[in-house]
Enzyme design. Structure first.
Site, PDB file in Angstrom:
ATOM      1  N   GLY A  45       0.923  -1.538   0.099  1.00  0.00           N
ATOM      2  CA  GLY A  45      -0.049   0.337  -0.445  1.00  0.00           C
ATOM      3  C   GLY A  45       0.656   1.131   0.005  1.00  0.00           C
ATOM      4  CG  HIS A  46       4.735   3.494   1.961  1.00  0.00           C
ATOM      5  ND1 HIS A  46       6.408   3.635   1.300  1.00  0.00           N
ATOM      6  CD2 HIS A  46       4.321   4.771   1.880  1.00  0.00           C
ATOM      7  CE1 HIS A  46       6.021   5.207   1.333  1.00  0.00           C
ATOM      8  NE2 HIS A  46       5.075   5.476   1.851  1.00  0.00           N
ATOM      9  CG  PHE A  47       3.739   6.144  -2.780  1.00  0.00           C
ATOM     10  CD1 PHE A  47       2.067   7.084  -2.069  1.00  0.00           C
ATOM     11  CD2 PHE A  47       4.399   6.304  -2.177  1.00  0.00           C
ATOM     12  CE1 PHE A  47       3.161   7.692  -0.848  1.00  0.00           C
ATOM     13  CE2 PHE A  47       4.724   7.438  -1.339  1.00  0.00           C
ATOM     14  CZ  PHE A  47       4.233   8.029  -0.869  1.00  0.00           C
ATOM     15  N   PRO A  51       5.524   1.385  -5.880  1.00  0.00           N
ATOM     16  CG  PRO A  51       5.970  -0.884  -5.369  1.00  0.00           C
ATOM     17  CD  PRO A  51       5.238  -0.222  -6.428  1.00  0.00           C
ATOM     18  CB  VAL A  52       7.944   4.365  -2.247  1.00  0.00           C
ATOM     19  CG1 VAL A  52      10.308   4.819  -1.883  1.00  0.00           C
ATOM     20  CG2 VAL A  52       8.096   4.710  -3.566  1.00  0.00           C
TER      21      VAL A  52
END
Length: 149
Positions: A45-47, A51-52
């Site tokens: 969920g990030h992002f 993804p990060v």
């Protein structure tokens, strides 16, 4: 105390262990690595669709390698036998570049001071290209565990 003995004394386990390898440790600092596997839950969920690694996870990785491993080393053999732990008290981190899934990072810490049970370290994290992705200062207190498990 060697690197493996220090890693064995870390008060973390997967999925919250962010130390793969401890490359160097002495009374002035520590250096270690961690690779962020793409399967880690926080990437879901990030992002969304990009993804990060969250900054709080980068900070935690620097704290585990640069502060807690060093604190265990500085306390020597009497550290966790006395039911002591390292508790984060402050952090000031500048984030300069993103860290993506499957990236390996290297954390280097340099002791600023260790007195009155407080350890302060300057820390930096580099990616595999040798670029600094974040840096700052992390401090923690050596405290006795106060509750029964």
């Amino acid at each position: 105390m060697n690197a493996q003995q220090i890693l064995d004394k870390l008060p973390y386990s997967k999925p919250f262990l962010f130390v793969d390898e401890l490359l160097h440790i002495d009374e002035n600092g520590a250096k270690g690595t961690y690779t962020y596997a793409k399967e880690l839950d926080f990437y879901k969920g990030h992002f969304k669709d990009f993804p990060v690694t969250p900054g709080v996870i980068l900070t935690e990785t620097m704290a585990q390698i640069g502060l807690v491993c060093l604190g265990i080393y500085l306390l020597g053999d009497h550290n966790l036998q006395a039911k002591a732990t390292v508790a984060l008290t402050s952090s000031t981190i500048d984030f300069l570049k993103p860290v993506f899934p499957n990236e390996k990072v290297t954390v280097t810490s340099e002791k600023v001071y260790f007195r009155f049970n407080k350890l302060s370290c300057n820390v930096k994290m580099e990616n595999e290209a040798g670029e600094i992705v974040c840096k700052g200062n992390i401090a923690g207190m050596i405290t006795e565990k106060s509750h029964e498990q």
